[in-house]
Design a protein around this motif. Structure first.
Motif, short mmCIF file in Angstrom:
data_model
loop_
_atom_site.label_atom_id
_atom_site.label_comp_id
_atom_site.label_asym_id
_atom_site.label_seq_id
_atom_site.Cartn_x
_atom_site.Cartn_y
_atom_site.Cartn_z
N GLN A 88 -8.77 6.81 4.57
CA GLN A 88 -9.31 5.93 3.77
C GLN A 88 -10.71 5.85 3.65
O GLN A 88 -11.14 5.75 2.42
CB GLN A 88 -8.74 4.59 4.26
N ARG A 89 -11.53 5.94 4.57
CA ARG A 89 -12.74 6.05 4.57
C ARG A 89 -13.44 7.49 3.86
O ARG A 89 -14.25 7.41 2.95
CB ARG A 89 -13.63 6.13 6.15
N MET A 115 0.83 -1.10 0.00
CA MET A 115 -0.04 0.04 -0.18
C MET A 115 0.83 1.18 -0.12
O MET A 115 1.77 1.30 0.63
CB MET A 115 -1.04 -0.14 1.22
N SER A 118 -5.47 7.15 9.53
CA SER A 118 -5.26 6.58 8.25
C SER A 118 -6.47 5.94 7.96
O SER A 118 -7.02 6.09 6.73
CB SER A 118 -4.03 5.30 8.51
N GLN A 119 -7.20 5.36 8.84
CA GLN A 119 -8.35 4.65 8.57
C GLN A 119 -9.63 5.83 8.33
O GLN A 119 -10.39 5.68 7.29
CB GLN A 119 -9.03 3.81 9.74
#
Length: 72
Positions: A28-29, A1, A24-25
């Protein structure tokens, strides 16, 4: 990634860190939501360009035609 750099205002970063949010999540969302929204907007634009499949039928004319079929 692959890794990417994302710049956010200091206040936003500080608040996210204070709340111990997974940056990070969240990023990404946000990317996934933005791409889904973009795909949806493209679909809507394509749908609006499609030709109309049927012409409008007046209800009175339709009911009269049906009534004539049953009178025979």
């Amino acid at each position: 990634m692959p890794k990417v750099s994302i710049y956010v205002p200091d206040v936003m970063y500080d608040e996210a860190r204070r709340r111990e949010l997974p940056l990070s999540q969240l990023a990404q969302r946000a990317f996934a939501d933005a791409m889904a929204n973009d795909a949806n907007q493209e679909w809507i634009a394509r749908a609006r360009r499609r030709p109309v499949r049927a012409t409008a039928v007046g209800t009175d004319e339709l009911m009269a035609a049906v009534a004539e079929e049953f009178e025979d």
